[in-house]
Design an enzyme around this catalytic site. Sequence first.
Site, PDB file in Angstrom:
ATOM      1  N   SER A  85      -1.153   5.841  11.552  1.00 28.50           N
ATOM      2  CA  SER A  85      -1.658   5.148  10.034  1.00 28.50           C
ATOM      3  C   SER A  85      -2.088   5.804   9.410  1.00 28.50           C
ATOM      4  CB  SER A  85      -3.638   5.247  11.142  1.00 28.50           C
ATOM      5  OG  SER A  85      -3.233   4.622  12.217  1.00 28.50           O
ATOM      6  N   SER A  86      -0.954   5.279   8.281  1.00 31.87           N
ATOM      7  CA  SER A  86      -1.209   5.884   7.097  1.00 31.87           C
ATOM      8  C   SER A  86      -2.162   5.356   5.977  1.00 31.87           C
ATOM      9  CB  SER A  86       0.699   5.689   6.383  1.00 31.87           C
ATOM     10  OG  SER A  86       0.582   6.958   5.586  1.00 31.87           O
ATOM     11  N   GLY A 142       1.059  -1.003  -0.011  1.00 32.00           N
ATOM     12  CA  GLY A 142      -0.273   0.352  -0.091  1.00 32.00           C
ATOM     13  C   GLY A 142       0.788   1.048  -0.518  1.00 32.00           C
ATOM     14  N   LEU A 143       2.442   1.225   0.483  1.00 33.93           N
ATOM     15  CA  LEU A 143       2.766   2.711   0.704  1.00 33.93           C
ATOM     16  C   LEU A 143       3.559   2.349  -0.369  1.00 33.93           C
ATOM     17  CD1 LEU A 143       3.181   3.217   4.933  1.00 33.93           C
ATOM     18  CD2 LEU A 143       1.230   3.756   3.109  1.00 33.93           C
ATOM     19  N   PHE A 148      10.661  -0.542   3.662  1.00 36.66           N
ATOM     20  CA  PHE A 148       9.603  -0.893   3.840  1.00 36.66           C
ATOM     21  C   PHE A 148       8.631  -2.555   3.203  1.00 36.66           C
ATOM     22  CE2 PHE A 148       7.044   3.091   4.474  1.00 36.66           C
ATOM     23  CZ  PHE A 148       8.527   4.003   4.688  1.00 36.66           C
ATOM     24  N   LEU A 186      12.886 -11.575   0.964  1.00 36.51           N
ATOM     25  CA  LEU A 186      13.605 -10.769   2.460  1.00 36.51           C
ATOM     26  C   LEU A 186      14.861 -11.520   3.560  1.00 36.51           C
ATOM     27  CD1 LEU A 186      11.374  -7.718   3.454  1.00 36.51           C
ATOM     28  CD2 LEU A 186      14.111  -7.324   2.281  1.00 36.51           C
ATOM     29  N   TYR A 218       3.992  -8.960  15.887  1.00 30.54           N
ATOM     30  CA  TYR A 218       4.545  -8.044  14.994  1.00 30.54           C
ATOM     31  C   TYR A 218       4.885  -6.821  15.797  1.00 30.54           C
ATOM     32  CZ  TYR A 218       2.971  -3.796  12.061  1.00 30.54           C
ATOM     33  OH  TYR A 218       3.534  -2.642  10.532  1.00 30.54           O
TER      34      TYR A 218
HETATM   35  P1  NAI Z   1       1.834  -3.989   3.340  1.00 26.37           P
HETATM   36  O1  NAI Z   1       2.007  -5.219   3.997  1.00 26.37           O
HETATM   37  O2  NAI Z   1       0.793  -3.563   2.456  1.00 26.37           O
HETATM   38  O3  NAI Z   1       3.158  -4.291   2.046  1.00 26.37           O
HETATM   39  C1  NAI Z   1       4.414  -4.793   2.732  1.00 26.37           C
HETATM   40  C2  NAI Z   1       4.465  -6.050   1.303  1.00 26.37           C
HETATM   41  O4  NAI Z   1       6.061  -6.381   1.576  1.00 26.37           O
HETATM   42  C3  NAI Z   1       4.176  -6.445   0.811  1.00 26.37           C
HETATM   43  O5  NAI Z   1       4.223  -5.547  -1.013  1.00 26.37           O
HETATM   44  C4  NAI Z   1       4.577  -7.787   0.740  1.00 26.37           C
HETATM   45  O6  NAI Z   1       4.474  -8.625  -0.386  1.00 26.37           O
HETATM   46  C5  NAI Z   1       5.584  -7.159   1.019  1.00 26.37           C
HETATM   47  N1  NAI Z   1       6.150  -8.190   1.912  1.00 26.37           N
HETATM   48  C6  NAI Z   1       6.410  -9.131   2.995  1.00 26.37           C
HETATM   49  N2  NAI Z   1       6.939 -10.278   2.778  1.00 26.37           N
HETATM   50  C7  NAI Z   1       7.638  -9.454   2.182  1.00 26.37           C
HETATM   51  C8  NAI Z   1       9.174 -10.680   1.939  1.00 26.37           C
HETATM   52  N3  NAI Z   1       9.149 -11.686   2.824  1.00 26.37           N
HETATM   53  N4  NAI Z   1       9.795 -10.152   1.575  1.00 26.37           N
HETATM   54  C9  NAI Z   1       9.689  -8.687   0.492  1.00 26.37           C
HETATM   55  N5  NAI Z   1       8.362  -8.366   0.950  1.00 26.37           N
HETATM   56  C10 NAI Z   1       8.056  -8.866   1.520  1.00 26.37           C
HETATM   57  O7  NAI Z   1       2.444  -2.954   4.475  1.00 26.37           O
HETATM   58  P2  NAI Z   1       2.231  -1.168   4.053  1.00 26.37           P
HETATM   59  O8  NAI Z   1       0.818  -0.484   4.719  1.00 26.37           O
HETATM   60  O9  NAI Z   1       2.425  -0.728   2.374  1.00 26.37           O
HETATM   61  O10 NAI Z   1       3.293  -0.915   5.347  1.00 26.37           O
HETATM   62  C11 NAI Z   1       4.379  -1.146   4.403  1.00 26.37           C
HETATM   63  C12 NAI Z   1       5.451  -1.127   6.123  1.00 26.37           C
HETATM   64  O11 NAI Z   1       5.066   0.198   6.511  1.00 26.37           O
HETATM   65  C13 NAI Z   1       5.435  -2.408   6.628  1.00 26.37           C
HETATM   66  O12 NAI Z   1       7.027  -2.352   7.193  1.00 26.37           O
HETATM   67  C14 NAI Z   1       4.392  -1.972   7.485  1.00 26.37           C
HETATM   68  O13 NAI Z   1       4.696  -2.812   8.504  1.00 26.37           O
HETATM   69  C15 NAI Z   1       4.730  -0.462   8.138  1.00 26.37           C
HETATM   70  N6  NAI Z   1       3.686   0.378   8.444  1.00 26.37           N
HETATM   71  C16 NAI Z   1       2.626   1.080   7.840  1.00 26.37           C
HETATM   72  C17 NAI Z   1       1.121   1.650   8.565  1.00 26.37           C
HETATM   73  C18 NAI Z   1       0.746   2.020   7.575  1.00 26.37           C
HETATM   74  O14 NAI Z   1      -0.521   2.968   7.943  1.00 26.37           O
HETATM   75  N7  NAI Z   1       0.501   1.661   6.517  1.00 26.37           N
HETATM   76  C19 NAI Z   1       1.218   1.629  10.036  1.00 26.37           C
HETATM   77  C20 NAI Z   1       2.592   1.031  10.399  1.00 26.37           C
HETATM   78  C21 NAI Z   1       4.119   0.869   9.937  1.00 26.37           C
HETATM   79  C1  15L Z   2       0.752  -1.065  11.211  1.00 23.42           C
HETATM   80  O1  15L Z   2       1.286  -1.354  12.008  1.00 23.42           O
HETATM   81  C2  15L Z   2       0.148  -1.787  10.359  1.00 23.42           C
HETATM   82  O2  15L Z   2       1.485  -1.934   9.121  1.00 23.42           O
HETATM   83  C3  15L Z   2      -1.293  -0.786   9.388  1.00 23.42           C
HETATM   84  O3  15L Z   2      -1.720  -1.647   8.599  1.00 23.42           O
HETATM   85  C4  15L Z   2      -2.104   0.261  10.542  1.00 23.42           C
HETATM   86  O4  15L Z   2      -2.716  -1.107  11.411  1.00 23.42           O
HETATM   87  C5  15L Z   2      -1.790   0.814  11.446  1.00 23.42           C
HETATM   88  O5  15L Z   2      -0.504   0.310  12.086  1.00 23.42           O
HETATM   89  C6  15L Z   2      -2.596   1.166  12.301  1.00 23.42           C
HETATM   90  O6  15L Z   2      -1.729   0.833  13.445  1.00 23.42           O
HETATM   91  O7  15L Z   2      -3.543   1.861  12.186  1.00 23.42           O
END
Ligand code: NAI
Ligand code: 15L
Length: 275
Positions: A174-175, A21-22, A80, A61, A145
């Site tokens: 929460s982005s 997503g990000l 990410f 990874l 997590y």
């Molecule tokens: P997402 O789940 O949409 O994207 C994560 C990506 O990592 C996916 O495309 C997935 O295929 C890839 N991935 C998973 N396992 C993998 C592996 N073993 N090797 C390579 N790639 C792998 O998550 P999102 O929302 O884009 O978040 C990105 C990062 O930001 C994450 O690390 C998440 O924990 C962190 N984050 C996001 C938040 C949000 O509000 N969107 C809040 C807090 C943290």
């Molecule tokens: C996170 O760490 C998750 O990646 C995201 O999907 C949201 O749930 C976010 O925290 C949150 O706390 O809203």
Amino acid sequence: MTTDTIAKPFHRILLTGAAGGLGRVLRERIGAWAEVVRLSDLRVESLGAARAGEEIVQCDLADKAAVLAMMDGVDVVLHFGGLSTEYAFEDIMQANILGTANLYEAVHKCGARRVVFASSNHAVGFYRTTDVIDADAPTRPDTFYGVSKCFGESLSRYYYDRLGIETVCVRIGSSFPEPQNLRMMTTYFSYDDLVELLRCSLFAPRVGHTIVFGQSDNPGSWWDNTKAAHLGFKARDSSTQFAHLFPASADYPPAGDVATTFQGGAFLLNGPQYK
Ligand code: NAI
Ligand code: 15L
């Protein structure tokens, strides 16, 4: 002289999690920072073909050799990739713990300069919604997590103290395009503010090892970013623009509900259950 001929600040940025997503948001926004943006993910089909100035690298990874190859020629990393919500520990261990360890070892071997690590508010999710904390507050993860994000923060601290590799750990709130529930009125982090914080994190002259909360200028914040002031980040957005989505008359969880008592919200409902 056209802007095309002006050298970009970095030669190559690596973005892991590029298909997420990000990652998809960042792909559209970081091209001006580097001559080459290397987009990597476990699954790259949804990324389509590489555009001008892009490279696409499929990489798990958890695969140490593949991560080392992915890092070749990289100056700076936006990390990410990985599991972004709660899973079984074994899965978290592979993608987030082993994956981040592989990444840092490759950063060291390949001589990359700086990492921005997508940490999470769930590293501190067991603080109460009545608490206000800063970067020095002890971690209190709310899930496996969250534990994995604490590991990433700790590992990056080790690589800084031992080897001088700089990292900014962004504890993202929460982005999303807009808050999805009442809690996210406090944790909301707009995409524009996220990109600006990443820009500050990559271009500040010295960041050492910095922990910063990724949040917009929301009312009632739980997180004090004073200790990350050297990044020069100032949020421009606020969740107040979405107040109409959560009228006082709506049916919300009662006070004292676990999801409203703790900063991690509904993540507290995952994992080993209370007896
Ligand atoms: P997402 O789940 O949409 O994207 C994560 C990506 O990592 C996916 O495309 C997935 O295929 C890839 N991935 C998973 N396992 C993998 C592996 N073993 N090797 C390579 N790639 C792998 O998550 P999102 O929302 O884009 O978040 C990105 C990062 O930001 C994450 O690390 C998440 O924990 C962190 N984050 C996001 C938040 C949000 O509000 N969107 C809040 C807090 C943290
Ligand atoms: C996170 O760490 C998750 O990646 C995201 O999907 C949201 O749930 C976010 O925290 C949150 O706390 O809203």
